[in-house]
Design a protein around this motif. Sequence first.
Motif, short mmCIF file in Angstrom:
data_model
loop_
_atom_site.label_atom_id
_atom_site.label_comp_id
_atom_site.label_asym_id
_atom_site.label_seq_id
_atom_site.Cartn_x
_atom_site.Cartn_y
_atom_site.Cartn_z
N LEU A 56 67.93 13.07 87.34
CA LEU A 56 68.40 14.36 87.76
C LEU A 56 70.02 14.68 86.71
O LEU A 56 70.34 15.02 85.66
N ARG A 57 70.75 13.02 86.53
CA ARG A 57 71.86 12.59 86.22
C ARG A 57 72.86 13.59 86.34
O ARG A 57 73.96 14.17 86.05
N LEU A 58 72.41 13.89 88.22
CA LEU A 58 74.12 14.79 88.75
C LEU A 58 74.15 13.71 89.92
O LEU A 58 74.12 13.94 91.41
N THR A 59 75.12 13.25 89.13
CA THR A 59 75.81 11.53 90.00
C THR A 59 77.24 11.59 90.51
O THR A 59 77.36 12.37 89.68
N PRO A 81 72.49 13.26 75.66
CA PRO A 81 73.72 14.04 75.46
C PRO A 81 73.78 14.61 76.95
O PRO A 81 72.15 15.50 77.39
N GLU A 82 74.88 15.66 77.74
CA GLU A 82 75.09 15.68 78.29
C GLU A 82 74.20 17.74 78.08
O GLU A 82 73.45 18.00 78.94
N ARG A 83 74.22 17.83 76.92
CA ARG A 83 73.39 19.47 76.99
C ARG A 83 71.99 19.33 76.71
O ARG A 83 71.48 20.09 77.69
N LYS A 84 71.38 18.09 76.29
CA LYS A 84 70.18 18.11 76.10
C LYS A 84 69.28 18.23 77.88
O LYS A 84 68.54 17.72 78.54
N MET A 85 70.30 16.99 78.74
CA MET A 85 69.96 16.79 79.91
C MET A 85 70.27 17.87 80.78
O MET A 85 69.49 18.63 81.36
N ARG A 86 70.67 18.81 80.00
CA ARG A 86 70.84 20.11 80.77
C ARG A 86 70.00 21.04 80.83
O ARG A 86 69.59 22.17 81.09
N PHE B 216 69.59 23.60 88.52
CA PHE B 216 69.06 24.42 87.48
C PHE B 216 69.46 24.69 86.28
O PHE B 216 68.87 25.83 85.50
N GLY B 217 70.30 23.77 85.68
CA GLY B 217 70.74 23.77 84.78
C GLY B 217 71.87 24.65 84.00
O GLY B 217 72.34 25.45 82.41
N ILE B 218 72.21 25.25 85.41
CA ILE B 218 72.92 26.89 85.02
C ILE B 218 74.47 25.97 84.13
O ILE B 218 74.89 25.04 84.30
N HIS B 219 75.06 26.84 83.62
CA HIS B 219 76.00 26.33 82.43
C HIS B 219 77.10 26.33 83.22
O HIS B 219 77.25 27.62 84.52
#
Lengths: 326, 312
Positions: A56-59, A81-86, B216-219
């Motif tokens: 998830l790249r939440l490291t 890029p972080e945007r696309k990851m989100r 959950f991708g919340i900003h």
Amino acid sequence: MTDTLLEIDRLSVDYETARGDLKALRDISFDVRKGEIVGIVGESGCGKSTLISSILRLTAPNTRFRQGEVRFRGEDLLQLPERKMRDLRGADISIVFQDPMQTHNPVLSIGQQMLDIQHRSKASKADKRARAAQMLGAVGIPDPEARLDQFPHEFSGGMRQRIAIAMALMSEPDLLIADEPTTALDATLEVQIIERLQELQQEFDCAILFISHHLGVIAELCDRVVVMYAGAVVESGEVREIFHDPKHPYTRRLIDCDPGHIKERARVLPTIPGEVPDLANLPGGCIFRDRCDQAMPRCAAEVPPLEQLKDGHQAACWLNHKEAAE
Amino acid sequence: MLLYATRRFGLALLILIVAVTVMFLMIRAVPGDPVQIMLGPRATPELQARLTAELALDQPIWKQLLIFYGNLMQGDLGIDVFSGRSVTAIVFEQLPHTLALIFASILWSALLGIGLGAYAAAHPNTLIDRIAAALSVSFVAAPAFVVALLSLLIFAVHLQWFPAIGAGEGFWGRFDHLVLPAFAIGLSWVGYIARLVRASMLEVMGESHIRTARAFGIHERRVVMVYALRIAILPVVTVIGVGMGFLLSSAVFAEIVFARPGLGKLVIDSITTRNYPIVMGSVLISTGLFVVSTAMADLINAWLDPRARTAA
């Protein structure tokens, strides 16, 4: 290869610490196909959590990706890029975390949180609410419409975990990561959650990466299993293969230690003696060598590679090489 | 929520009664005959006797207390010994000045402190975080009376940006006169609140539910501003509620340094002259203010945090 969803390819991850680099994951490779349930087993500290947060790249900030790729539908997530990851998180890849008591925001109502995670949808607020209620109903929360206005502390642990599953499945993801979703729950609830997960997996047709140290659950639920030890994959294959013909001493010992497998009354429960090696100062050779009762001189000299033994069964142990028999 | 509010205000009333009673007894424990101090050495015995009777000082102390509460129930705080005006009128004349000062101070220091703390927590160990930390600590360390005198010297005397003394007329006039005193007594609160918010935010940002929100991708902005700040702010609300009491005492010297009318100045003046009715009236109002502000803080917390509603 078109049906491969997630490929972990020679992934190595370190944590930079004051003691030097902690080699949390070394050369991990496995894949998850569409609609398949893959289990990951291993004791605490084997790198399961690092693996999920890497996907998830939440490291943590001190994480370093040393080599390898995490390909999702062919795209390397580590390069995204972080945007696309989100955009992927919570939409194509969802996760259910371990502790249901801590997983929801305590000061926002369940309904508010379920509305928030639909932030990509253009639907009206009323439609999103209806969708949230429908998902709560699908995981077996009674009177879902009214309960949307309640707060996490007004639900039991089992209910909270079902809500977490409902939230994770709401976007109909291609991949659901379940990080020990039943560990914090008691045995009867565990069965409920597992059955619910099985039903929902059929219904939504998503792949599940199921992390657990409960072998019984893995055997029940999964198609394939990856056994991890001290940050490396030691064995992987079809569930039936792994449980009936384990090819790595660690897997064998793990199965022996599972309470479900103990047939005779024993004064002392079986354990695996010794400790996991220090990941900051890894010894050479096989990482399981110190705890293995079948260790040979070769185990100290060379790291055994993860070898294809037969179709759908891999293990990393010198015992499986022909030289061992001689 | 309604039940919680009712119970909370019941408690507030009880605190108020205890505080006022203690103050009532304390002021009577101060040595010296109050009538003599009030009237001066050359007062006739007849005059002294009349005032003693008026203030009911010849009665036993429990009876004095009873008379005080009896009058209070009717909204009567007594008569000012010197001017003969109603104490209620005098106190309520001064109250708006003090309220304006306290609210202005808490408003600017809370807004700036929360902003600074939240920003520092969102970017831990960066240069900005370090600068914010250094600033906060020096703000906390600077004694308010020094800040008051220095700001008076710099901004009023030398630069002449703001008026030095008084309370001003009209909205902008009042605003102008409020800037320096509010700056002086709010400054250390900026630093204090910023440190508190930063620590609280960092703790909340490490909790599992924040990871869930991110997963959950919340900003990120929404994660920080809603998911984390709403929890991180709870201790700050409590501190601000209690801080109103400290600000009341800061207001006392700010009102003296900047020669502003207000409750603080009124209390100091009336204590030195043993003007019992004014002292009791001011104390009652400021205690009431403190009790109401802590109760409000609890209610705001209960509104922000659903768990607090059932816990109390």
